[in-house]
Write a protein that holds these residues in place. Structure first.
Motif, PDB file in Angstrom:
ATOM      1  N   THR A   1       0.750  -1.191  -0.069  1.00 46.44           N
ATOM      2  CA  THR A   1       0.106   0.207  -0.052  1.00 46.44           C
ATOM      3  C   THR A   1       1.029   1.155   0.238  1.00 46.44           C
ATOM      4  O   THR A   1       0.525   2.282  -0.789  1.00 46.44           O
ATOM      5  N   TRP A   2       1.752   1.335   0.824  1.00 51.13           N
ATOM      6  CA  TRP A   2       3.014   2.543   0.664  1.00 51.13           C
ATOM      7  C   TRP A   2       3.337   2.729  -0.785  1.00 51.13           C
ATOM      8  O   TRP A   2       3.575   3.736  -0.914  1.00 51.13           O
ATOM      9  N   THR A   3       3.549   1.742  -1.378  1.00 51.95           N
ATOM     10  CA  THR A   3       4.144   2.154  -2.717  1.00 51.95           C
ATOM     11  C   THR A   3       3.135   2.781  -3.622  1.00 51.95           C
ATOM     12  O   THR A   3       3.458   3.548  -4.192  1.00 51.95           O
ATOM     13  N   THR A   4       1.762   2.433  -3.401  1.00 49.51           N
ATOM     14  CA  THR A   4       0.704   2.950  -4.247  1.00 49.51           C
ATOM     15  C   THR A   4       0.573   4.407  -3.507  1.00 49.51           C
ATOM     16  O   THR A   4       0.685   5.443  -4.369  1.00 49.51           O
ATOM     17  N   GLU A   5       0.908   4.672  -2.563  1.00 52.49           N
ATOM     18  CA  GLU A   5       0.438   6.136  -1.835  1.00 52.49           C
ATOM     19  C   GLU A   5       1.769   6.840  -2.065  1.00 52.49           C
ATOM     20  O   GLU A   5       1.417   8.140  -2.213  1.00 52.49           O
ATOM     21  N   HIS A   6       3.008   6.357  -2.209  1.00 48.70           N
ATOM     22  CA  HIS A   6       4.223   7.147  -2.055  1.00 48.70           C
ATOM     23  C   HIS A   6       4.969   7.139  -3.323  1.00 48.70           C
ATOM     24  O   HIS A   6       5.715   8.002  -3.586  1.00 48.70           O
ATOM     25  N   VAL A   7       4.660   6.093  -4.026  1.00 51.54           N
ATOM     26  CA  VAL A   7       5.709   6.022  -5.318  1.00 51.54           C
ATOM     27  C   VAL A   7       5.078   6.022  -6.416  1.00 51.54           C
ATOM     28  O   VAL A   7       5.566   6.764  -7.454  1.00 51.54           O
ATOM     29  N   THR A   8       3.987   5.356  -6.627  1.00 52.42           N
ATOM     30  CA  THR A   8       3.215   5.077  -8.200  1.00 52.42           C
ATOM     31  C   THR A   8       2.078   6.243  -7.942  1.00 52.42           C
ATOM     32  O   THR A   8       1.554   6.700  -6.904  1.00 52.42           O
TER      33      THR A   8
END
Length: 112
Positions: A15-22
């Motif tokens: 989830t943090w990748t969706t929120e902060h990276v992509t």
């Protein structure tokens, strides 16, 4: 500890990748071959909350070329220019008396 005894592959998107990276939305992820975690809950215990998964695949079920295609298409869509911009990570810990190794492929973090 039944989940540690299962022998299957699951690829998880944190989830943090969706929120902060992509900046990919749920429909873009679905078109790329990912299933939202609310439709197919992760079967493994993960470090962080998971929002999408690919799999799980039992031994002999995995179509390696198709799965590689999902990953390559995803990485291209988030702007990874080449495999040199990925990092292989590993970690290990004890979980309820079992030693567990985790392996991951992560996006290279930009230097500050």
């Amino acid at each position: 500890m039944q989940h540690l005894q299962r022998r299957h592959l699951e690829i998880a998107h944190f989830t943090w990748t969706t929120e902060h990276v992509t900046n990919l939305g749920a429909e873009a992820m679905r078109r790329l071959g990912w299933t939202p975690a609310e439709e197919q809950a992760p079967t493994h215990e993960h470090w962080d909350p998971v929002d999408h998964v690919v799999g799980p695949f039992q031994p002999g079920e995995l179509d390696g070329a198709a799965t590689a295609g999902v990953l390559v298409d995803y990485l291209r869509s988030v702007g990874v220019p080449s495999p040199a911009h990925l990092l292989l990570s590993d970690s290990a810990q004890e979980v309820d008396g079992y030693w567990v190794d985790y392996y991951g492929l992560t996006l290279e973090q930009p230097s500050s």
